[in-house]
Design a protein around this motif. Structure first.
Motif, PDB file in Angstrom:
ATOM      1  N   PHE B   3       8.892  28.042 -16.217  1.00  0.00           N
ATOM      2  CA  PHE B   3       8.553  28.229 -14.800  1.00  0.00           C
ATOM      3  C   PHE B   3       8.268  26.895 -14.144  1.00  0.00           C
ATOM      4  O   PHE B   3       8.211  26.755 -12.938  1.00  0.00           O
ATOM      5  CB  PHE B   3       7.374  29.200 -14.633  1.00  0.00           C
ATOM      6  CG  PHE B   3       6.027  28.549 -14.564  1.00  0.00           C
ATOM      7  CD1 PHE B   3       5.426  28.285 -13.347  1.00  0.00           C
ATOM      8  CD2 PHE B   3       5.353  28.201 -15.723  1.00  0.00           C
ATOM      9  CE1 PHE B   3       4.177  27.690 -13.290  1.00  0.00           C
ATOM     10  CE2 PHE B   3       4.109  27.610 -15.669  1.00  0.00           C
ATOM     11  CZ  PHE B   3       3.517  27.351 -14.458  1.00  0.00           C
ATOM     12  N   LEU B   4       8.115  25.863 -14.992  1.00  0.00           N
ATOM     13  CA  LEU B   4       7.832  24.551 -14.432  1.00  0.00           C
ATOM     14  C   LEU B   4       9.087  23.816 -13.999  1.00  0.00           C
ATOM     15  O   LEU B   4       9.023  22.651 -13.646  1.00  0.00           O
ATOM     16  CB  LEU B   4       7.059  23.728 -15.438  1.00  0.00           C
ATOM     17  CG  LEU B   4       5.627  24.206 -15.514  1.00  0.00           C
ATOM     18  CD1 LEU B   4       4.856  23.406 -16.500  1.00  0.00           C
ATOM     19  CD2 LEU B   4       4.971  24.129 -14.150  1.00  0.00           C
ATOM     20  N   ASP B   5      10.234  24.458 -14.075  1.00  0.00           N
ATOM     21  CA  ASP B   5      11.313  23.934 -13.265  1.00  0.00           C
ATOM     22  C   ASP B   5      10.920  24.365 -11.858  1.00  0.00           C
ATOM     23  O   ASP B   5      11.595  25.164 -11.228  1.00  0.00           O
ATOM     24  CB  ASP B   5      12.661  24.563 -13.656  1.00  0.00           C
ATOM     25  CG  ASP B   5      13.005  24.213 -15.093  1.00  0.00           C
ATOM     26  OD1 ASP B   5      12.624  23.124 -15.529  1.00  0.00           O
ATOM     27  OD2 ASP B   5      13.644  25.042 -15.761  1.00  0.00           O
ATOM     28  N   TYR B   6       9.749  23.883 -11.456  1.00  0.00           N
ATOM     29  CA  TYR B   6       9.170  24.323 -10.190  1.00  0.00           C
ATOM     30  C   TYR B   6      10.253  24.519  -9.129  1.00  0.00           C
ATOM     31  O   TYR B   6      11.037  23.607  -8.867  1.00  0.00           O
ATOM     32  CB  TYR B   6       8.175  23.292  -9.668  1.00  0.00           C
ATOM     33  CG  TYR B   6       7.018  22.977 -10.582  1.00  0.00           C
ATOM     34  CD1 TYR B   6       6.420  23.961 -11.352  1.00  0.00           C
ATOM     35  CD2 TYR B   6       6.506  21.686 -10.651  1.00  0.00           C
ATOM     36  CE1 TYR B   6       5.347  23.663 -12.181  1.00  0.00           C
ATOM     37  CE2 TYR B   6       5.434  21.380 -11.473  1.00  0.00           C
ATOM     38  CZ  TYR B   6       4.865  22.371 -12.236  1.00  0.00           C
ATOM     39  OH  TYR B   6       3.815  22.074 -13.048  1.00  0.00           O
ATOM     40  N   ALA B   7      10.241  25.682  -8.536  1.00  0.00           N
ATOM     41  CA  ALA B   7      11.173  25.917  -7.436  1.00  0.00           C
ATOM     42  C   ALA B   7      10.902  24.885  -6.337  1.00  0.00           C
ATOM     43  O   ALA B   7       9.773  24.439  -6.173  1.00  0.00           O
ATOM     44  CB  ALA B   7      10.979  27.327  -6.899  1.00  0.00           C
ATOM     45  N   ALA B   9       9.737  23.016  -3.215  1.00  0.00           N
ATOM     46  CA  ALA B   9       8.631  23.304  -2.295  1.00  0.00           C
ATOM     47  C   ALA B   9       8.618  22.233  -1.221  1.00  0.00           C
ATOM     48  O   ALA B   9       7.718  21.401  -1.166  1.00  0.00           O
ATOM     49  CB  ALA B   9       7.308  23.335  -3.059  1.00  0.00           C
TER      50      ALA B   9
END
Lengths: 294, 474
Positions: B3-7, B9
């Motif tokens: 999930f740390l392929d952070y979308a 922002a």
């Protein structure tokens, strides 16, 4: 123990604050929420707990959001030893773990035999995870050997059950002590190190969890054995939970981003996660009455 | 990183309006210069705006406007001048989101830095010097200190608005008027500031902004009617300015390059030291004159520390400056990228070992991956010359005496860092470091109340704090 590198208070708090500014949106947020739900140790540790109360909690653990079957179950239910049989009945065969606090929780101020009996009883009744407390008195007086021996003994009494060692960081006073207690617990055989009982004024904080994550990371690098981390108490919102997940990922790394290696000890957190989850899927907030109170 | 392929922002670019062209800000009005030049976004090389280029006649007009404004401005009671400065500080706070986005677009720095570091410090500087404006008689510079007159100020591109604040706030508080030249690659926030001055109803001519390149700066510095020159930038240009100003009676302050030693002792809090090293050299892509560009680490912990540092560097997120999760943004210009590339190639050629984390750099724009060189010796160019980029040279030492000797063995002397959990060691070492700022268990911490400036080739004079008033008073 005193050969471990020190922890700079200002520095570790600044780092935790910096990690808190990560902006987790859309798909990342959805993934984080589901992961956080799967990491919750849904907890009730009250004198007023009854079999009825804990059964309801266990039912919620299995199906946190009755309106949405895609919602994953939580990691475990955490109760007092006397409540274990009632919960075991509900959880049997579900894959949701059953954790029990033991060893004269929360103070730990009891003779070792009592602590061991407490542990064995809970395991015999069906608990597959034991959350023990360390003797903070012994630790603070410098009697690390005593603390170590107790953990070793409790670990043995656990048998096949996983052992989480509660450091009660709110009573340890310094980050240096948190680091020392973490290493002591890991050397003594802890499967998880946990911040707090939730029964003293200062429970889990992000900087404390950061120090513990550094400890498990360095411990694995040194010994090859991976130990989990469980912050407990005071984590109530999705926003908070995401800050912890960011800290896990950027400190210990991907390997810890699983319910096997990271847990949240919480009760009210779950409903906020569910509320945010619904918001992300439907685009609007449902009122609190659309989520169960157990 | 799951999930740390952070979308993405991204901060919204539309919060700030960028005009297609900007004039010179002289005597309270925007007007044309003798030519124009383009300023681009270093992250994608797209043109942001066309900006007027000030020729010598334009600089003449600006200095004349500042001179005309001087008697009335310096004649105001300090408390009245303070009102304008407080007003400017408040407007900057109110418009900080616009300014942060503009700064990141024009400079390439990550939005989290322009938002959380640059802008709060800019406002703090104006607030701080606003407070001094009516207390100058008590600042320790005599019973009736007087302003100098017209200040000619030339600032660099690494902290465009913050350097403007460091220069303009004390000049105005003490009653001087100003002609400021921002760097040619980053003129936009200074031009935005001109609009802030109008919004604050600052009297015309008190602040004038002339944009342009080296020639414009030279006209300003050499202008006979300028009483005070303040420059922040490279040591080479600083030398030229010192030569030009010598014998003219103009007052001069110079804040120049650096090659700061960041010294990590074996009793340091390692995890926090690693954070400090990262902050010391990768903050603002290493475009920081006081960057901790030489890591001096005690040999007994070198391996452990470097392992931690590399692991930490692998979490740095390089990319779109407007993404709120970006840690390292774009290199400010093609010229700077060429300089970094040239020096790092010299590092390779001289036998140092280069390491960068795996990281994908955008195809457009100017980028350089965070880099460390190990096995560096004092004789290497990368240990002596200022790289001004995200490049760290790692050296080792055995004893505190050796650390001090190596730290001081540089023509520069702007800043230094000490990492140790032992208070007595910090005090003993800090005492012997020949650097204007010595940070202990922290790095790149700034505050308007604290004086800043260098030893040796890092320049002279102090900015910030009570000391910063002295450069603008007789």
């Amino acid at each position: 123990m005193h050969g471990l590198p020190g922890v700079d208070k200002v520095g570790v708090e600044a780092r935790a604050a910096a990690l808190s500014t990560r902006s987790i949106k859309t798909t990342s947020k959805a993934a984080a929420i589901d992961l956080a739900i799967r990491m919750v140790d849904l907890t009730t540790l009250e004198g007023a707990d009854t079999t009825g109360k804990v059964r309801a909690l266990a039912a919620k653990a299995l199906r946190p959001d009755p309106a949405d079957p895609s919602c994953p179950p939580v990691a475990a239910v955490c109760v007092y030893p006397a409540m274990v049989p009632a919960v075991a009945e509900v959880l049997r065969g579900s894959g949701v773990h059953l954790a029990s606090v033991a060893t004269a929780f929360p103070s730990g101020q009891a003779p070792l035999e009592v602590k061991l009996a407490d542990t064995r009883d809970a395991v015999a009744a069906g608990a597959d995870e034991i959350d023990m407390v360390i003797s903070r008195g012994a630790f603070l007086s410098g009697d690390y050997r005593h603390v170590y021996d107790e953990i070793v003994a409790v670990k043995e009494a656990c048998g096949p059950a996983h052992l989480k060692v509660i450091l009660e960081t709110g009573e340890l006073g310094t980050y240096d002590n948190v680091r020392r207690a973490s290493w002591l617990a890991m050397w003594a055989g802890a499967d998880f190190i946990k911040t707090s009982t939730g029964k003293v004024p200062v429970a889990a904080t992000l900087p404390v969890t950061l120090v513990m994550l550094e400890a498990v990371r360095d411990f694995r690098a040194q010994t090859g054995r991976q130990v989990g981390v469980k912050p407990a108490g005071g984590i109530r919102t999705t926003k908070d939970a995401i800050k912890y997940l960011v800290t896990v990922a950027e400190t210990a790394g991907d390997d810890w981003l699983s319910p096997d290696w990271f847990r949240f000890g919480a009760s009210s957190l779950l409903n906020d996660l569910l509320m945010q989850r619904t918001k992300l899927t439907t685009g609007h907030y449902a009122g609190p009455d659309y989520f169960t109170l157990d | 990183m799951s999930f740390l392929d952070y979308a993405p922002a991204p901060e919204s670019r539309s919060v700030v309006t960028i005009e297609s062209s900007y004039g010179l800000f002289i005597d309270g009005e925007f007007g044309p210069g003798k030519a124009t030049f383009k300023t681009i976004n270093p992250a994608d090389e797209q043109t942001l705006a066309e900006v007027a280029l000030a020729g010598s006649e334009d600089v003449d007009r600006a200095v004349a406007a500042a001179r005309r404004a001087f008697p009335a401005w310096s004649g105001l009671p300090g408390a009245e001048r303070a009102k304008y400065l407080f007003r400017i500080a408040r407007i900057i706070q109110e418009r900080s989101r616009e300014l942060a986005v503009l700064e990141s677009l024009d400079n390439g720095k990550p939005i989290k830095e322009s938002r959380d570091v640059d802008l709060p410090l800019v406002a703090a500087h104006f607030f701080y010097y606003a407070g001094w404006a009516d207390k100058l008689e008590y600042a320790g510079f005599g019973p009736a200190p007087r302003p100098l007159g017209v200040a000619g100020q030339v600032i660099p591109w690494n902290f465009p608005l913050l350097m403007l604040a460091w220069k303009i706030a004390p000049a105005l508080a003490t009653g001087n008027t100003v002609v400021l030249k921002p760097a040619e690659t980053t003129p936009l926030s200074a031009l935005f500031f001109a609009d802030v001055c109008r919004q604050a109803e600052l009297p015309a001519g008190v602040v004038n902004i002339v944009t342009g390149a080296g020639d414009t700066g030279r006209y300003l510095v050499e202008h006979p009617d300028v009483n005070k020159v303040a420059f922040t930038g490279s040591t080479d240009v600083g030398r030229q300015i010192a030569r030009a100003v010598a014998g003219t009676g103009k007052r001069l302050t110079l804040e120049l390059g650096g090659k700061a030693a960041n010294i990590v002792f074996d009793d340091a809090a390692i995890d926090q030291a690693v954070e400090g090293i990262v902050n010391g050299i990768f903050f603002n892509q290493g475009h920081v004159c006081c960057a901790g560009s030489r890591l001096l680490v005690q040999e007994s912990i070198a391996e452990e520390l470097l392992d931690s540092l590399k692991r930490r560097m692998a979490t740095l997120r390089v990319g779109d400056p407007l993404d709120k999760n970006t840690d390292v943004g774009a290199i400010n210009s093609a010229a700077q990228l060429a300089r970094i590339t040239e020096l790092t190639e010299a590092g390779d050629a001289e036998g140092a070992e280069r390491w960068s984390p795996p990281c994908e750099l955008p195809g457009q724009g100017f980028w350089f991956a965070p880099t460390i060189f190990t096995g560096v010796t004092q004789a290497h160019r990368i240990a002596r010359e200022e790289i001004f980029g995200p490049v760290l040279s790692v050296l080792t030492f055995r004893t505190p005496a050796e650390a001090i000797e190596k730290a001081n063995n540089t023509p520069y002397g702007l800043s230094a860092g000490i990492w140790s959990e032992k208070g007595s060691r910090i005090l003993a070492v800090a005492d012997k470091l020949r650097a204007g700022v010595v940070w202990a268990n922290t790095f790149n911490k700034f505050d308007p109340t604290s004086p800043f400036g260098g030893f040796k080739e890092s320049g002279y004079g102090r900015e910030g704090g009570r000391h910063g008033l002295e450069a603008y008073l007789v």
